[in-house]
Structure formats: structure tokens, C-alpha cells
Motif scaffolding. Structure first.
Motif, PDB file in Angstrom:
ATOM      1  N   PHE A 109       0.856  -1.177   0.000  1.00  0.00           N
ATOM      2  CA  PHE A 109       0.000   0.000   0.000  1.00  0.00           C
ATOM      3  C   PHE A 109       0.897   1.234   0.000  1.00  0.00           C
ATOM      4  O   PHE A 109       2.079   1.149   0.364  1.00  0.00           O
ATOM      5  CB  PHE A 109      -0.940  -0.006   1.211  1.00  0.00           C
ATOM      6  CG  PHE A 109      -0.307  -0.466   2.485  1.00  0.00           C
ATOM      7  CD1 PHE A 109       0.475   0.380   3.254  1.00  0.00           C
ATOM      8  CD2 PHE A 109      -0.468  -1.780   2.908  1.00  0.00           C
ATOM      9  CE1 PHE A 109       1.073  -0.050   4.425  1.00  0.00           C
ATOM     10  CE2 PHE A 109       0.131  -2.229   4.079  1.00  0.00           C
ATOM     11  CZ  PHE A 109       0.903  -1.355   4.843  1.00  0.00           C
ATOM     12  N   PRO A 110       0.383   2.392  -0.402  1.00  0.00           N
ATOM     13  CA  PRO A 110       1.225   3.581  -0.488  1.00  0.00           C
ATOM     14  C   PRO A 110       1.689   4.059   0.886  1.00  0.00           C
ATOM     15  O   PRO A 110       0.916   4.068   1.848  1.00  0.00           O
ATOM     16  CB  PRO A 110       0.310   4.622  -1.142  1.00  0.00           C
ATOM     17  CG  PRO A 110      -0.776   3.843  -1.800  1.00  0.00           C
ATOM     18  CD  PRO A 110      -0.969   2.635  -0.935  1.00  0.00           C
ATOM     19  N   CYS A 111       2.942   4.455   0.963  1.00  0.00           N
ATOM     20  CA  CYS A 111       3.505   5.035   2.177  1.00  0.00           C
ATOM     21  C   CYS A 111       3.845   6.504   1.927  1.00  0.00           C
ATOM     22  O   CYS A 111       3.942   6.954   0.779  1.00  0.00           O
ATOM     23  CB  CYS A 111       4.761   4.276   2.610  1.00  0.00           C
ATOM     24  SG  CYS A 111       4.423   2.604   3.221  1.00  0.00           S
ATOM     25  N   LYS A 112       4.003   7.218   3.013  1.00  0.00           N
ATOM     26  CA  LYS A 112       4.321   8.644   2.919  1.00  0.00           C
ATOM     27  C   LYS A 112       5.554   8.837   2.032  1.00  0.00           C
ATOM     28  O   LYS A 112       6.555   8.147   2.188  1.00  0.00           O
ATOM     29  CB  LYS A 112       4.576   9.224   4.305  1.00  0.00           C
ATOM     30  CG  LYS A 112       4.737  10.734   4.316  1.00  0.00           C
ATOM     31  CD  LYS A 112       4.859  11.266   5.735  1.00  0.00           C
ATOM     32  CE  LYS A 112       4.995  12.784   5.726  1.00  0.00           C
ATOM     33  NZ  LYS A 112       5.099  13.336   7.109  1.00  0.00           N
ATOM     34  N   ALA A 167       7.885  -0.637  -4.711  1.00  0.00           N
ATOM     35  CA  ALA A 167       7.873  -0.427  -3.267  1.00  0.00           C
ATOM     36  C   ALA A 167       9.206  -0.853  -2.673  1.00  0.00           C
ATOM     37  O   ALA A 167       9.954  -1.627  -3.281  1.00  0.00           O
ATOM     38  CB  ALA A 167       6.739  -1.229  -2.619  1.00  0.00           C
ATOM     39  N   TYR A 168       9.493  -0.358  -1.482  1.00  0.00           N
ATOM     40  CA  TYR A 168      10.548  -0.955  -0.678  1.00  0.00           C
ATOM     41  C   TYR A 168       9.888  -1.816   0.384  1.00  0.00           C
ATOM     42  O   TYR A 168       8.749  -1.572   0.792  1.00  0.00           O
ATOM     43  CB  TYR A 168      11.455   0.107  -0.056  1.00  0.00           C
ATOM     44  CG  TYR A 168      10.828   1.024   0.962  1.00  0.00           C
ATOM     45  CD1 TYR A 168      10.717   0.645   2.309  1.00  0.00           C
ATOM     46  CD2 TYR A 168      10.359   2.286   0.599  1.00  0.00           C
ATOM     47  CE1 TYR A 168      10.157   1.489   3.254  1.00  0.00           C
ATOM     48  CE2 TYR A 168       9.789   3.141   1.542  1.00  0.00           C
ATOM     49  CZ  TYR A 168       9.691   2.730   2.865  1.00  0.00           C
ATOM     50  OH  TYR A 168       9.129   3.568   3.798  1.00  0.00           O
ATOM     51  N   GLU A 169      10.593  -2.854   0.816  1.00  0.00           N
ATOM     52  CA  GLU A 169       9.987  -3.812   1.730  1.00  0.00           C
ATOM     53  C   GLU A 169      10.258  -3.411   3.176  1.00  0.00           C
ATOM     54  O   GLU A 169      11.345  -2.937   3.517  1.00  0.00           O
ATOM     55  CB  GLU A 169      10.511  -5.222   1.462  1.00  0.00           C
ATOM     56  CG  GLU A 169       9.643  -6.303   2.073  1.00  0.00           C
ATOM     57  CD  GLU A 169       9.914  -7.676   1.488  1.00  0.00           C
ATOM     58  OE1 GLU A 169       9.150  -8.600   1.806  1.00  0.00           O
ATOM     59  OE2 GLU A 169      10.879  -7.828   0.714  1.00  0.00           O
ATOM     60  N   ALA A 170       9.227  -3.606   4.015  1.00  0.00           N
ATOM     61  CA  ALA A 170       9.307  -3.250   5.420  1.00  0.00           C
ATOM     62  C   ALA A 170       8.521  -4.269   6.234  1.00  0.00           C
ATOM     63  O   ALA A 170       7.873  -5.161   5.680  1.00  0.00           O
ATOM     64  CB  ALA A 170       8.751  -1.835   5.635  1.00  0.00           C
ATOM     65  N   LYS A 171       8.580  -4.135   7.561  1.00  0.00           N
ATOM     66  CA  LYS A 171       7.735  -4.961   8.408  1.00  0.00           C
ATOM     67  C   LYS A 171       7.255  -4.141   9.593  1.00  0.00           C
ATOM     68  O   LYS A 171       7.907  -3.189  10.032  1.00  0.00           O
ATOM     69  CB  LYS A 171       8.457  -6.224   8.882  1.00  0.00           C
ATOM     70  CG  LYS A 171       9.660  -6.011   9.786  1.00  0.00           C
ATOM     71  CD  LYS A 171      10.269  -7.356  10.163  1.00  0.00           C
ATOM     72  CE  LYS A 171      11.504  -7.181  11.053  1.00  0.00           C
ATOM     73  NZ  LYS A 171      12.118  -8.485  11.421  1.00  0.00           N
ATOM     74  N   ASP A 172       6.088  -4.509  10.097  1.00  0.00           N
ATOM     75  CA  ASP A 172       5.494  -3.842  11.251  1.00  0.00           C
ATOM     76  C   ASP A 172       4.416  -4.765  11.783  1.00  0.00           C
ATOM     77  O   ASP A 172       4.062  -5.766  11.171  1.00  0.00           O
ATOM     78  CB  ASP A 172       4.905  -2.490  10.843  1.00  0.00           C
ATOM     79  CG  ASP A 172       4.826  -1.509  12.015  1.00  0.00           C
ATOM     80  OD1 ASP A 172       4.859  -1.971  13.185  1.00  0.00           O
ATOM     81  OD2 ASP A 172       4.724  -0.304  11.756  1.00  0.00           O
ATOM     82  N   TYR A 173       3.872  -4.418  12.936  1.00  0.00           N
ATOM     83  CA  TYR A 173       2.761  -5.171  13.498  1.00  0.00           C
ATOM     84  C   TYR A 173       1.462  -4.716  12.854  1.00  0.00           C
ATOM     85  O   TYR A 173       1.237  -3.512  12.641  1.00  0.00           O
ATOM     86  CB  TYR A 173       2.706  -4.999  15.009  1.00  0.00           C
ATOM     87  CG  TYR A 173       3.772  -5.798  15.718  1.00  0.00           C
ATOM     88  CD1 TYR A 173       3.549  -7.132  16.060  1.00  0.00           C
ATOM     89  CD2 TYR A 173       5.012  -5.232  16.002  1.00  0.00           C
ATOM     90  CE1 TYR A 173       4.537  -7.881  16.686  1.00  0.00           C
ATOM     91  CE2 TYR A 173       5.999  -5.972  16.625  1.00  0.00           C
ATOM     92  CZ  TYR A 173       5.758  -7.299  16.968  1.00  0.00           C
ATOM     93  OH  TYR A 173       6.738  -8.035  17.575  1.00  0.00           O
ATOM     94  N   ALA A 207       5.539  -8.675   6.929  1.00  0.00           N
ATOM     95  CA  ALA A 207       6.350  -8.037   5.899  1.00  0.00           C
ATOM     96  C   ALA A 207       5.447  -7.574   4.763  1.00  0.00           C
ATOM     97  O   ALA A 207       4.597  -8.322   4.283  1.00  0.00           O
ATOM     98  CB  ALA A 207       7.397  -9.016   5.372  1.00  0.00           C
ATOM     99  N   PHE A 208       5.642  -6.345   4.316  1.00  0.00           N
ATOM    100  CA  PHE A 208       4.794  -5.779   3.267  1.00  0.00           C
ATOM    101  C   PHE A 208       5.604  -4.782   2.441  1.00  0.00           C
ATOM    102  O   PHE A 208       6.740  -4.439   2.784  1.00  0.00           O
ATOM    103  CB  PHE A 208       3.576  -5.073   3.883  1.00  0.00           C
ATOM    104  CG  PHE A 208       3.912  -3.977   4.849  1.00  0.00           C
ATOM    105  CD1 PHE A 208       4.062  -2.660   4.418  1.00  0.00           C
ATOM    106  CD2 PHE A 208       4.081  -4.247   6.208  1.00  0.00           C
ATOM    107  CE1 PHE A 208       4.376  -1.647   5.302  1.00  0.00           C
ATOM    108  CE2 PHE A 208       4.395  -3.240   7.105  1.00  0.00           C
ATOM    109  CZ  PHE A 208       4.546  -1.930   6.656  1.00  0.00           C
ATOM    110  N   GLY A 209       5.009  -4.321   1.361  1.00  0.00           N
ATOM    111  CA  GLY A 209       5.647  -3.341   0.505  1.00  0.00           C
ATOM    112  C   GLY A 209       5.134  -1.944   0.791  1.00  0.00           C
ATOM    113  O   GLY A 209       3.925  -1.720   0.832  1.00  0.00           O
ATOM    114  N   CYS A 210       6.051  -0.996   0.997  1.00  0.00           N
ATOM    115  CA  CYS A 210       5.717   0.426   1.121  1.00  0.00           C
ATOM    116  C   CYS A 210       5.831   1.026  -0.278  1.00  0.00           C
ATOM    117  O   CYS A 210       6.937   1.269  -0.778  1.00  0.00           O
ATOM    118  CB  CYS A 210       6.689   1.128   2.074  1.00  0.00           C
ATOM    119  SG  CYS A 210       5.987   1.567   3.661  1.00  0.00           S
TER     120      CYS A 210
END
Length: 492
Positions: A109-112, A167-173, A207-210
Motif C-alpha cells: 500500500f502507499p507510504c508517505k 515499493a521498498y519492503e518493510a515490516k510492522d505489526y 512483511a509488506f511493501g511500502c
């Protein structure tokens, strides 16, 4: 006892010029009841009135019946694909809505910082990583979906209709479901409904795509992003399984379609992850063979039929209805494969079907089958032929009743354990309120593989079982509150 989780789904409204950047106001406390032990659920029907009714039903539960928490949430429909809420980050989660797509693997999903990424069209502002204490950008050693580029993990996806994103890959809860407006979850404690914040029972590190760029429909769609549910690793269900949130590699999607749709949404189905909730079912589940491949959910079509006089179910409304087999070899029907893809709104069959299908259609209706808009009365719509798709049955499926709705014995006595999926005109014909006409969502000009899209899945609870390589179909109106109130079905 299998622990499984049901989520609210929403369906996109994607008319041109419809710009929304906030959650629909009508989704205040859209609900879900699951009175069954071992079920975490997110319901689908909106409205305070239904919520209050569900609260009364919960209070009438027998003492001690619910052994685990039950999640309550709402589901909506517009015109297009189905989507679900994700809530990402800590301490205050941010909502992102994502299309549920069995034809892809990545969640993004889109990130800032994403430029010209459709924020004016989407339900939410872009996700802001700086507001989450647990957000972590993945380096090259932590890549799940992506590949290393410029010392960061990058993902790029392109789609056949021309859309793409990077996107770049990231992770969060994150967790799925909850109130569409606030993210609160309704749980059962001592037999009583309690509105609470999400707990670790619902959250998982993911893990998801920003997304930093996107084109085409991803920019103008109502949902913020996409959630991959294919067979591949690191899909939504796979990460939930790996993290111990569910104990079975299974999920189901139940899609409905209402006669009208608005940008605020109307009820449209549910997603259950980690098991099967058979209280959705109007008919027993029948089982199709699935290839067990590495990516797509691939099935095998044996025959296509047209049934005179229409009808919503695989079971005819009358014994007088005549079923006509379309004259085409099954090898041609399966040329380049057939997949079940929830992220594709319409259904696409191989172009080899075009000639014999059009001939049979004209023989039955007296009219040409074409992809142009037509004016139809309600009666004319319902009298159009119902398309029946015969799928190869699961090899080890057994049934107590050979006349179970959805079995193929009535049209193919040589293959009684094959299954029949009904696609009525109310599913394959799409209404455009702007010009008061219908156009088909069933295409017979595909030069690649065939796709059984969301309008084929509609009206069924479709169960994807990666453990046994089967896909189950049970006819359903996908109205969760009505099914749960009936008390039908047994927990797994």
C-alpha cells in the motif's frame, strides 16, 4: 480444535470522479458474531441496528460456549473488487484498505513520500512509517518478496491490464478487521460483548511493501493497496501461519453482490483464515481438484453448459429446464491453464470457446452474444441462460448423497464426483446506473489462460485448502449475521 479467523471484506466503488480520502461515515460499528468455539471473526453487515441485534444474540449464548475471542467487524460492497481493512503500526495503528487477491503474493500500500499515488481517490491517507514505533525497513538480508537494489529490498509488480507499482519492503505489526472506522475489536468475555483495542491474539509482525510509485488502476481505485493470497510464500495467510496466528494452511472467501452500491458501501461477504465456517452454507460443500502448484490456484474445467430459464443455483429451479453442453474439447478449455482469481472482477474463458458458445447462446436466446451494453428488464435478466462450469472433482472426495447440490451427476453421469459451479446472469451481467444498461462480465476472447474471477466466486463460500490441494464450493448468500444467528454448522 482448529483456530481460524474471519475478516470483513469490502468492495470497491470505482466510478470516475468519485474522490474519497476518509473512511465511509456509515461504518461506525459494523459487526460480526461468531458463537462457535475456536473462531475469531469479523462480520460483514453494516449498521448500528444490526450491531445491537448481534449484541442481544451474544447475550443469549449458553454459559461457557465461546472458548476464544470473537472479533466483530463490518463488510461493504461497491462496484468492483473486494477488500479488507488492515491496521498497521504501534502505538496507534493506521488503517489501510487492501484488495483480497488470490492471484498475487505481495501485500502493499502507499507510504508517505509516494508521489501522485492516488491519495485523493483512496479511502485513507498514505501510511506514515514515522508514526509507528515498531516500523522497520528491511535491508537486503531481510528481503522476503523483493530483491536487493541500492542496499534496500525492492519490489516491482506489473499486471496484464497495465497497472504497476514499486515499493521498498518493510515490516510492522498489523491486524485485519476491527471497526472500519476506529479499528476497535469486539470480543466475548464471560459471555458478554466487550469493545477493546486489538491484542496480540489478533496482531502479527508482517512483511509488506511500502509503495513509492504506482500507475493505472492502483492509482484510481478506492482501496489503498493489495493483499496477496496466492499459494506463494509470504502471502497474508502464509505469514499468519508462520507466526502461529492460525494452525492450518486454509482460508475461505465468501463474496456477495447487492442490487445497489454506494461509496459508503453495503454488505459484501467475509474472509475466514485458518479454517472453514460452514454456517455460511446454504448447500453442502463440494470439492474440486486443485493442482497444488507453487503460485496460482489452478483447477480443471471438464465442460461448459448453458441452462435455459436461468436460475441462481447449480440445482435447477424446475425439472423442465433444459441444459445444453457447449461443444468444445476439454483440452481446449484448459489451454494454458485455468485459475481461480479473486482479484479479477470478471471471468475470462479461452477464445477457443467463442464459436461454440455463441452458437449455443443464439440457439437458446435467439440473440447474438456480444460485449455491448443492452437494456434488460428484471425478468429478462433472470431468464437469460445460467452458465454452468463443470470442474474436475477432488480425487478423494466422498458424498453421502449423490444428488447433493453442486455435484455433476445430473449433467454428466460418467463423472458424478465432478462439481458444477453456477454463474447466473445476476452475476455475469453488470448494471451501469449511468446509462441504465447491462453489459457482460463473462468474456470468451482470452488468448492466455482462463480466469474464474470474482463474479464466478460470487454466491459461494470458496474454501482454499493448501494442505489437501482442494478448493471447496458451497452456495451461500454470504450474509454472515444471518448464518451465525441460525446456529447451523459445527466447529472444526
Amino acid at each position: 480444535m482448529i483456530e481460524y479467523v474471519s475478516f470483513a471484506l469490502l468492495v470497491l466503488v470505482s466510478s470516475a470522479g468519485n474522490t474519497l480520502n476518509a473512511a465511509p461515515d456509515s461504518a461506525l460499528l459494523n459487526e460480526k458474531l461468531d458463537a462457535k468455539p475456536g473462531v475469531l471473526s469479523f462480520e460483514l453487515l453494516p449498521g448500528r441496528k444490526v450491531f445491537e441485534r448481534r449484541m442481544r444474540e451474544m447475550r443469549r449464548l449458553e454459559d461457557g460456549e465461546p472458548e476464544t475471542q470473537i472479533q466483530i467487524d463490518g463488510l461493504y460492497q461497491g462496484y468492483g473488487t473486494h477488500y479488507v481493512d488492515l491496521w498497521i503500526g504501534t502505538p496507534v495503528p493506521q488503517r489501510q484498505t487492501v484488495i483480497v487477491d488470490t492471484g498475487s503474493s505481495s501485500t502493499a500500500f502507499p507510504c508517505k513520500g509516494c508521489k501522485n499515488c492516488g491519495e485523493e481517490y483512496h479511502t485513507d491517507f498514505h501510511f506514515d512509517p514515522s508514526l509507528s514505533e515498531t516500523f522497520e525497513k528491511l535491508d537486503c538480508d531481510g528481503c522476503k518478496h523483493g530483491s536487493c537494489r541500492n542496499e534496500e529490498c525492492n519490489i516491482h509488480m506489473s499486471y496484464a491490464e497495465g497497472s504497476s507499482w514499486s515499493a521498498y519492503e518493510a515490516k510492522d505489526y498489523l491486524y485485519a478487521g476491527g471497526s472500519h472506522r476506529t479499528g476497535e475489536i469486539v470480543t466475548i468475555e464471560d459471555g458478554e460483548p466487550v469493545v477493546s483495542s486489538p491484542t496480540l491474539q489478533f496482531e502479527t509482525q508482517f512483511a509488506f511493501g511500502c509503495q513509492m510509485s504506482l500507475t493505472g488502476l492502483f492509482r484510481t481505485q478506492l482501496a489503498d493497496g493489495i493483499m496477496g493470497m496466492s499459494r506463494e510464500s509470504y502471502t497474508f495467510w502464509d505469514q499468519m501461519y508462520t507466526n502461529g496466528q492460525i494452525t492450518r494452511k486454509q482460508f475461505s472467501l465468501c463474496f456477495s453482490r447487492q442490487p445497489t452500491a454506494s461509496s459508503e458501501g453495503t454488505g459484501a461477504g467475509a474472509m475466514t483464515v485458518g479454517g472453514l465456517d460452514d454456517r455460511f452454507h446454504k448447500t453442502p460443500m463440494v470439492w474440486a481438484w486443485e493442482s497444488g502448484g507453487r503460485s496460482f490456484f489452478t483447477v480443471y474445467i471438464k465442460n461448459i453448459f448453458l441452462r435455459e430459464g436461468g436460475g441462481e443455483s447449480a440445482r435447477p429451479d424446475s425439472e423442465d429446464q433444459i441444459v445444453h453442453r457447449v461443444d468444445i474439447a476439454e483440452g481446449l478449455l484448459n489451454s494454458r491453464g485455468v485459475i481461480v482469481d479473486s482479484g479479477t472482477t470478471d471471468t475470462y474463458f479461452t477464445s477457443a470457446l467463442a464459436g461454440p458458445f455463441k452458437n449455443m447462446w443464439k440457439e437458446i436466446t435467439g440473440k447474438d452474444y456480444a460485449n455491448r451494453a443492452v437494456s434488460l428488464t428484471e425478468q429478462q435478466l433472470r431468464s437469460l441462460p445460467t452458465v454452468l462450469v463443470q470442474l474436475r472433482g477432488a480425487d478423494d472426495a466422498t458424498y453421502d448423497d449423490p444428488e447433493t447440490t453442486g455435484l455433476a451427476g445430473g449433467v454428466d453421469s460418467d463423472s458424478p464426483n465432478d462439481i458444477i459451479i453456477a454463474i447466473p446472469a445476476s452475476h455475469y451481467m453488470e448494471y451501469d446506473s449511468d446509462d441504465d444498461k447491462y453489459s457482460t462480465g463473462l468474456f470468451i476472447d482470452e488468448h492466455g489462460g482462463s480466469v474464474l474471477g470474482a463474479n464466478t466466486m460470487q454466491g459461494h463460500n470458496v474454501f482454499f485448502d493448501m494442505e489437501t490441494n482442494q478448493i471447496g464450493f458451497a452456495e451461500s448468500d454470504c450474509e454472515y449475521s444471518a448464518e451465525s444467528a441460525s446456529g447451523a454448522g459445527e466447529s472444526i
